[in-house]
Design a protein around this motif. Structure first.
Motif, mmCIF file in Angstrom:
data_model
loop_
_atom_site.group_PDB
_atom_site.id
_atom_site.type_symbol
_atom_site.label_atom_id
_atom_site.label_comp_id
_atom_site.label_asym_id
_atom_site.label_seq_id
_atom_site.Cartn_x
_atom_site.Cartn_y
_atom_site.Cartn_z
ATOM 1 N N LYS A 263 0.835 -1.202 0.000
ATOM 2 C CA LYS A 263 0.000 0.000 0.000
ATOM 3 C C LYS A 263 0.872 1.256 0.000
ATOM 4 C CE LYS A 263 -3.720 2.287 2.574
ATOM 5 N NZ LYS A 263 -4.578 2.252 3.786
ATOM 6 N N ILE A 267 1.006 4.182 -2.900
ATOM 7 C CA ILE A 267 0.694 5.587 -2.608
ATOM 8 C C ILE A 267 1.838 6.508 -3.029
ATOM 9 C CG2 ILE A 267 0.347 7.271 -0.738
ATOM 10 C CD1 ILE A 267 -1.307 5.100 0.693
ATOM 11 N N TYR A 268 3.061 6.105 -2.733
ATOM 12 C CA TYR A 268 4.210 6.980 -2.995
ATOM 13 C C TYR A 268 4.903 6.685 -4.327
ATOM 14 C CZ TYR A 268 3.573 8.680 1.721
ATOM 15 O OH TYR A 268 3.030 9.253 2.852
ATOM 16 N N ILE A 302 -0.286 7.772 -5.708
ATOM 17 C CA ILE A 302 -1.610 8.357 -5.468
ATOM 18 C C ILE A 302 -1.357 9.728 -4.839
ATOM 19 C CG2 ILE A 302 -3.860 8.052 -4.361
ATOM 20 C CD1 ILE A 302 -3.236 5.047 -4.225
ATOM 21 N N LYS A 305 -3.168 11.283 -1.617
ATOM 22 C CA LYS A 305 -2.838 10.661 -0.332
ATOM 23 C C LYS A 305 -1.399 10.937 0.068
ATOM 24 C CE LYS A 305 -6.236 6.908 -0.512
ATOM 25 N NZ LYS A 305 -6.444 5.437 -0.465
ATOM 26 N N SER A 306 -0.490 10.874 -0.893
ATOM 27 C CA SER A 306 0.927 11.063 -0.558
ATOM 28 C C SER A 306 1.204 12.492 -0.103
ATOM 29 C CB SER A 306 1.818 10.698 -1.754
ATOM 30 O OG SER A 306 1.525 11.497 -2.883
#
Length: 532
Positions: A263, A267-268, A302, A305-306
């Motif tokens: 995950k 995200i990153y 993402i 979120k990041s």
């Protein structure tokens, strides 16, 4: 029944392999055949027509008369049959003369059969990919060495590869490379980025290559062969690494941690090939007031979120000096840039003008099926009419007869609640391109921002990009990538055709990279120290 299904499956697989081998052989055979003058002339007409019909701001850096003259000139040059490779060197300089870095032509190379591609993959890293090169002062240097030949020291100059000098390769392909506008900092970066492609185009894919290296005043020759990676296998909940000496069993897999890692990487924007994240935040140990946000690209991860997690962390640690490193950032999504910028301002903002397009239907030509696997075709075919309707109604005709399309960045966006309002330093270089220049241009008017490094490869005022379909010329099959949107920043400069200039110009040399020095970052840290 089972035997019959197995037999049918076997026949289908063999048939597909034979079809693949036949099509590859046919493709490679045609690639070597001269194309008639009549067909090549049609490709020239086709290219000019596509540009005039679809390409906005075609005459931003070249006049219509001059571009027409260039097309007419190559029509005269094409007076005998040529292969696709020969024709590439005739037509690609005309494309480069438009001076839009996103618009490129790619030379065609021989294809590999699935069997050969599988064999090569199994054998490991190729003799070109085992090195990271840097083109500086018309010479090619090794700055990373992943080969088994550890006697090749970092900083060694590459004199030749299979008898080809890097300088001759640069001279051959230079006219096909352009930045946005007139700056030169991107040229060496662009050549550096495509060096392996150009070399492969010249000599094909090889299992070994003969290198001639130079270090100081001595030269030496060595053969670099494919480097087979160490095997890994998963067995009974344990990771087992195999090498020539012994197998070493590691701890059982922690499934919860593995799920978290997946995950986190998603995200990153983790890149398994480079083993780097698209977005990463590091705190400087020597000064608790400083953090470094490195953004490798605006394409992966993402971003919503990041960035939220990153700026929550910045606020939590009470960071007073933020260094944003976008060196060698090639760009990516406008929405990613807009989201990042929302954390760097305390006001609602618009960073882009509405994009210019050539018609209400020009965005239909976006090469939907080209980049998709065949299995996705049915789903894309269903979605495509909706996309066409969406882009048609989002494109408006203005009173002067021009057309514009409203991007995310051309609508008012809200600043983020946990925005950062301290001192900002931005690290840029010739590899900073496209969307990274949109960010830089937007930040340039902020008095609290200092740019350090060298002029960006992308232009200050904007670029032609957005949706970028790839079309193949009908007869030579040379792929042409062209942008369909003229994207302009709100902040503009009178110095048209140049990038974002640094406030403090500092060059990174090959020696700096070899010794892992960073004089650009060092200057920033010294400047922060002075102002404490």
């Amino acid at each position: 029944m089972s035997f019959k299904i197995t037999r049918i499956s076997f026949i289908v697989v063999i048939s597909l392999l034979l079809v693949n081998c036949t099509s590859v052989e046919k493709y490679n055979y045609k690639l070597a055949q001269p194309i008639s003058v009549e067909k090549l002339q049609k490709d020239i007409d086709y290219t000019q027509h596509k540009l005039e019909k679809l390409y906005p701001n075609l005459y931003g850096y070249i006049s219509k008369e001059e571009l027409n003259f260039k097309f007419d000139s190559i029509r005269k040059v094409v007076d005998k049959p040529m292969t696709s490779s020969e024709f590439y060197f005739v037509i690609s300089p005309v494309i480069a003369s438009v001076r839009q870095g996103h618009m490129t032509m790619t030379p065609l190379s021989k294809k590999l059969s699935k069997t050969e591609a599988k064999r090569i993959k199994k054998m490991g890293d190729g003799p070109l990919s085992q090195f990271t090169f840097e083109w500086e002062n018309s010479k090619l240097f090794v700055i990373k060495n992943k080969s088994t030949k550890k006697n090749i020291s970092l900083g060694s100059e590459v004199v030749s590869i299979n008898g080809i000098a890097p300088q001759s390769l640069f001279n051959k392909y230079r006219k096909s490379v352009t930045s946005d506008g007139y700056n030169e900092t991107y040229i060496r970066k662009g050549f550096n980025k495509r060096f392996s492609l150009y070399m492969t185009n010249e000599i094909g894919i090889n299992d070994s290559l003969t290198y001639v290296f130079k270090k100081k005043d001595s030269t030496f020759t060595t053969v670099i062969s494919r480097n087979k990676p160490e095997k890994k296998e998963v067995s009974k909940g344990k990771i087992v690494e195999k090498d020539s000496a012994k197998a070493v069993a590691k701890k059982p897999i922690d499934k919860a941690k593995l799920k978290f890692d997946k995950k986190f990487k998603r995200i990153y924007g983790y890149n398994a090939l480079t083993k780097e994240y698209a977005k990463s935040l590091n705190f400087v140990k020597s000064d608790s007031t400083v953090a470094i946000l490195k953004v490798k690209n605006f394409s992966e991860g993402i971003y919503s979120k990041s960035y939220k997690a990153i700026f929550d962390s910045i606020k939590k640690h009470n960071i007073q000096n933020l260094i944003i490193d976008i060196r060698d950032n090639p760009g990516g999504r406008v929405a990613d840039v807009v989201n990042l910028y929302s954390y760097l301002t305390d006001k609602d903002f618009v960073i882009l003008q509405p994009a210019k397009v050539t018609s209400k239907t020009s965005l239909f030509k976006w090469g939907l099926f080209r980049e998709l696997p065949a299995v996705a075709y049915p789903f894309a075919a269903i979605a495509y009419p909706f996309y066409m309707g969406f882009s048609y109604f989002r494109t408006t005709k203005k009173a002067d007869g021009t057309y514009e399309y409203r991007l995310v960045g051309s609508r008012k966006s809200k600043f983020a609640p946990n925005n950062y309002n301290g001192k900002i330093y931005v690290l840029i270089n010739g590899g900073s391109f496209s969307a990274s220049c949109i960010l830089s241009s937007s930040l340039k008017s902020n008095p609290n921002v200092t740019f350090v490094g060298e002029e960006t490869g992308g232009a200050f005022n904007g670029t032609v990009a957005g949706i970028m379909p790839v079309v193949d010329l009908p007869n030579s099959k040379i792929p042409l990538r062209l942008g369909l949107m003229d994207i302009r920043t709100i902040n503009q400069t009178d110095v048209d055709g140049r990038g974002i200039f640094p406030d403090v110009e500092i060059q990174l040399t090959v020696e700096d990279k070899v010794k892992n020095n960073d004089p650009q970052l060092d200057w920033i840290m010294e400047d922060i120290k002075k102002k404490h």
